[in-house]
Write an enzyme that holds these catalytic residues in place. Structure first.
Site, mmCIF file in Angstrom:
data_model
loop_
_atom_site.group_PDB
_atom_site.id
_atom_site.type_symbol
_atom_site.label_atom_id
_atom_site.label_comp_id
_atom_site.label_asym_id
_atom_site.label_seq_id
_atom_site.Cartn_x
_atom_site.Cartn_y
_atom_site.Cartn_z
ATOM 1 N N ASP A 10 6.259 8.948 0.008
ATOM 2 C CA ASP A 10 6.121 8.839 1.458
ATOM 3 C C ASP A 10 7.367 8.132 1.991
ATOM 4 O OD1 ASP A 10 5.755 6.132 0.961
ATOM 5 O OD2 ASP A 10 3.807 5.996 1.955
ATOM 6 N N HIS A 11 7.333 7.780 3.283
ATOM 7 C CA HIS A 11 8.504 7.131 3.893
ATOM 8 C C HIS A 11 8.844 5.797 3.228
ATOM 9 C CE1 HIS A 11 4.802 5.874 5.800
ATOM 10 N NE2 HIS A 11 5.386 4.736 6.122
ATOM 11 N N CYS A 67 5.226 5.272 -3.275
ATOM 12 C CA CYS A 67 4.902 4.879 -1.897
ATOM 13 C C CYS A 67 5.246 3.399 -1.779
ATOM 14 C CB CYS A 67 3.463 5.229 -1.511
ATOM 15 S SG CYS A 67 2.169 4.257 -2.282
ATOM 16 N N THR A 69 3.438 0.485 -2.018
ATOM 17 C CA THR A 69 2.918 -0.289 -3.152
ATOM 18 C C THR A 69 2.724 0.562 -4.396
ATOM 19 O OG1 THR A 69 0.657 0.237 -2.496
ATOM 20 C CG2 THR A 69 1.612 -1.833 -1.635
ATOM 21 N N HIS A 100 -0.894 5.442 -24.702
ATOM 22 C CA HIS A 100 -2.359 5.358 -24.718
ATOM 23 C C HIS A 100 -3.040 6.343 -23.782
ATOM 24 C CE1 HIS A 100 -2.725 0.999 -26.472
ATOM 25 N NE2 HIS A 100 -1.787 1.714 -27.072
ATOM 26 N N ARG A 134 -6.682 7.714 -31.944
ATOM 27 C CA ARG A 134 -7.900 7.229 -31.278
ATOM 28 C C ARG A 134 -7.877 7.452 -29.767
ATOM 29 N NH1 ARG A 134 -4.501 2.918 -31.829
ATOM 30 N NH2 ARG A 134 -4.460 1.349 -30.172
ATOM 31 N N HIS A 135 -6.698 7.719 -29.226
ATOM 32 C CA HIS A 135 -6.590 7.889 -27.771
ATOM 33 C C HIS A 135 -6.951 9.302 -27.301
ATOM 34 C CE1 HIS A 135 -4.721 3.997 -27.712
ATOM 35 N NE2 HIS A 135 -3.815 4.413 -28.586
HETATM 36 C C1 RB5 Z 1 2.884 2.863 4.175
HETATM 37 O O1 RB5 Z 1 3.054 1.904 5.175
HETATM 38 C C2 RB5 Z 1 2.102 2.267 3.009
HETATM 39 O O2 RB5 Z 1 0.798 1.971 3.405
HETATM 40 C C3 RB5 Z 1 2.107 3.215 1.840
HETATM 41 O O3 RB5 Z 1 3.415 3.508 1.479
HETATM 42 C C4 RB5 Z 1 1.446 2.702 0.577
HETATM 43 O O4 RB5 Z 1 1.916 1.447 0.245
HETATM 44 C C5 RB5 Z 1 -0.007 2.817 0.505
HETATM 45 O O5 RB5 Z 1 -0.661 2.531 -0.504
#
Ligand code: RB5
Length: 145
Positions: A10-11, A67, A69, A100, A134-135
């Site tokens: 994403d951005h 993204c 996070t 794993h 095992r995995h």
């Molecule tokens: C975008 O602002 C943010 O929410 C997205 O990139 C991500 O971190 C969501 O999980």
């Protein structure tokens, strides 16, 4: 033969996606860039879906998602049964996601990990084989309806 690696963000992951595309090229892979292509705000599930569809269609066997996070885009990707997306913040989890979990998608947070760590995660993800043994049965259970 050159392996194609699908990549999307994403951005909030756009800048790190660019770094990882260059790294893929320098490692001898062919990145298949599914967007986004600038920093205009978009919805991360759409890019997880694009990458999942590319893998399901056989355009790439493995992929990378970014993204802000890494959380939202990994949740979205893992809604597809064929996808085992691993959100990693360090090289050890990137390696173990392959050994794993036979992860087929590496997920990184563009606002969380630095470029150097991200590049090292990518290298570990690409270079590490599934350990099997095992995995195998555990990973098979992940694909159950
Ligand atoms: C975008 O602002 C943010 O929410 C997205 O990139 C991500 O971190 C969501 O999980």
């Amino acid at each position: 033969m050159t392996e194609t690696i699908a990549i999307a963000s994403d951005h909030a992951g756009f800048a790190l996606k660019g770094v990882l595309k260059l790294e893929l090229e320098s490692l001898g892979y062919a990145p298949l860039d599914l967007g986004t292509h600038d920093t205009a705000s978009v919805d991360y599930p759409d890019y997880a879906d694009k990458l999942a569809q590319a893998i399901k269609a056989g355009k790439a066997a493995r992929g990378v998602l970014v993204c802000g996070t890494g959380i939202g885009i990994s949740i979205a990707a893992n809604r597809h049964r064929e996808i085992r997306a691993a959100l990693c913040q360090d090289v050890t989890t990137a390696r173990l996601s392959r050994e794993h979990n036979d992860a087929n998608v590496l997920v990184l947070g563009g606002r969380i990990v630095g470029e150097e760590v991200a590049r090292e995660c990518l290298k570990a993800f690409l270079a590490t084989p599934f350990a099997g043994g095992r995995h195998v049965g555990r990973v098979a259970k992940l694909a159950k309806p």
